[in-house]
Motif scaffolding. Structure first.
Motif, short mmCIF file in Angstrom:
data_model
loop_
_atom_site.label_atom_id
_atom_site.label_comp_id
_atom_site.label_asym_id
_atom_site.label_seq_id
_atom_site.Cartn_x
_atom_site.Cartn_y
_atom_site.Cartn_z
N ALA A 56 -24.36 -21.22 9.51
CA ALA A 56 -23.23 -22.07 9.14
C ALA A 56 -23.62 -23.51 9.43
O ALA A 56 -23.86 -23.88 10.59
CB ALA A 56 -21.99 -21.68 9.92
N ALA A 57 -23.75 -24.31 8.37
CA ALA A 57 -24.26 -25.67 8.56
C ALA A 57 -23.81 -26.57 7.43
O ALA A 57 -23.52 -26.11 6.33
CB ALA A 57 -25.79 -25.65 8.63
N ASP A 58 -23.79 -27.87 7.71
CA ASP A 58 -23.51 -28.90 6.73
C ASP A 58 -24.84 -29.59 6.43
O ASP A 58 -25.37 -30.32 7.27
CB ASP A 58 -22.49 -29.89 7.28
N VAL A 59 -25.39 -29.37 5.25
CA VAL A 59 -26.73 -29.87 4.95
C VAL A 59 -26.81 -31.39 4.94
O VAL A 59 -27.90 -31.96 5.02
CB VAL A 59 -27.24 -29.33 3.60
N SER A 60 -25.67 -32.07 4.84
CA SER A 60 -25.68 -33.52 4.83
C SER A 60 -25.87 -34.12 6.22
O SER A 60 -26.06 -35.33 6.36
CB SER A 60 -24.39 -34.06 4.21
N LYS A 61 -25.85 -33.27 7.25
CA LYS A 61 -26.06 -33.73 8.62
C LYS A 61 -27.48 -33.41 9.06
O LYS A 61 -27.91 -32.26 9.00
CB LYS A 61 -25.06 -33.05 9.57
N ASP A 62 -28.20 -34.42 9.51
CA ASP A 62 -29.61 -34.25 9.85
C ASP A 62 -29.84 -33.21 10.93
O ASP A 62 -30.80 -32.43 10.88
CB ASP A 62 -30.21 -35.58 10.30
N GLU A 63 -28.94 -33.17 11.91
CA GLU A 63 -29.12 -32.20 13.00
C GLU A 63 -28.95 -30.78 12.49
O GLU A 63 -29.62 -29.85 12.97
CB GLU A 63 -28.15 -32.48 14.15
N ASP A 64 -28.06 -30.59 11.51
CA ASP A 64 -27.89 -29.27 10.92
C ASP A 64 -29.10 -28.89 10.08
O ASP A 64 -29.54 -27.73 10.08
CB ASP A 64 -26.63 -29.22 10.07
N ALA A 65 -29.65 -29.84 9.34
CA ALA A 65 -30.83 -29.58 8.53
C ALA A 65 -32.00 -29.14 9.42
O ALA A 65 -32.71 -28.17 9.10
CB ALA A 65 -31.22 -30.83 7.74
N LYS A 66 -32.16 -29.82 10.53
CA LYS A 66 -33.23 -29.45 11.47
C LYS A 66 -33.00 -28.05 12.02
O LYS A 66 -33.94 -27.25 12.14
CB LYS A 66 -33.28 -30.48 12.61
N ARG A 67 -31.74 -27.73 12.31
CA ARG A 67 -31.41 -26.40 12.85
C ARG A 67 -31.69 -25.30 11.82
O ARG A 67 -32.11 -24.20 12.17
CB ARG A 67 -29.94 -26.39 13.30
#
Length: 250
Positions: A56-67
């Motif tokens: 579950a992530a928001d791809v527009s957030k860099d920390e989520d992309a890294k996760r």
């Protein structure tokens, strides 16, 4: 077109093209990381994907992309396929007072997130001589009123695809973009429209096609499957249109 032992990340996998693609990949033997913002919808898709990784992530957030990348590597040990499918719509008129805020939201989700995820995944894809497929739109070619943000984001995604395809080709990584015409998904309802309004919009889109039809998500998923398979080993840097003939009509 077996994908046995392949590891695929699919963004926007909670519904529509992303969900259909993830399911098809799993049916072909791939290990799939499902990425989306709606946990409940992801869980429903996961039931059709064997034993996937749910992120579950928001791809527009860099920390989520890294996760997304870190959790995929931790679970599966590699990445063979990245499908940058997550996207949003939104009405943008250059005369509107709030246009820049909406424009930024669209660009961050539709274009910047693909750049960030590609950057983070590239080192792993080089190791596997993998594939990237970006999901664009015929809006990259054909503009319409109120879609300056959406059209610009998709045109940028197309050109980004070609640039990265050239850069990664020496490493054996193929990068392509698919440009669908109208596809019946929940993107219009996600913009705040009622179910009835969305149906009416799709009926209008149907009239804009030469074949007088709107695609379903499975059609695009079939095309994605072909592009990531060895049957497409000569295809890279290509924009592949699947639009029921929208581009044929003025």
């Amino acid at each position: 077109m077996s994908l046995g032992d392949k590891v695929a990340i699919v963004t926007g996998a909670s519904s529509g093209i992303g969900a259909a693609t993830a399911i098809k990949f799993a049916e072909e033997g791939a290990k799939v990381a499902l990425v989306g913002r709606n946990q409940e919808k992801l869980n429903k898709v996961a039931k059709k994907c064997g034993n996937p990784l749910i992120i579950a992530a928001d791809v527009s957030k860099d920390e989520d992309a890294k996760r997304i990348i870190e959790e995929t590597i931790k679970r599966f040990g590699k990445i063979d396929i990245l499908v940058n499918n997550a996207g949003i719509g939104g009405t943008t008129n250059i005369l509107d007072e709030g246009v820049i805020k909406v424009f930024d939201q669209i660009m961050n989700t539709n274009l910047r997130s693909a750049v960030v995820l590609t950057h983070l995944a590239a080192q792993h894809l080089v190791k596997t001589r993998g594939n990237i497929v970006n999901i664009s739109s015929v809006a990259a070619y054909k503009v319409a009123p109120g879609l300056v943000g959406y059209s610009t984001s998709k045109a940028g995604l197309d050109h980004f695809t070609r640039a990265v395809a050239l850069e990664l080709a020496p490493h054996g990584v193929r990068v392509n973009v698919i440009n669908p015409g109208p596809v019946k998904t929940d993107i219009i309802q996600n913009m705040g429209a009622t179910k009835e309004a969305a149906e009416a919009a799709f009926n209008d889109m149907l009239k804009a096609t030469a074949l007088l039809r709107v695609s379903d998500s499975e059609e695009i998923a079939d095309l994605i499957l072909f592009i990531v398979s060895d049957k497409s080993k000569a295809i890279t840097g290509s924009s592949i249109v699947s639009d029921n003939g929208v581009m044929l009509k003025l």
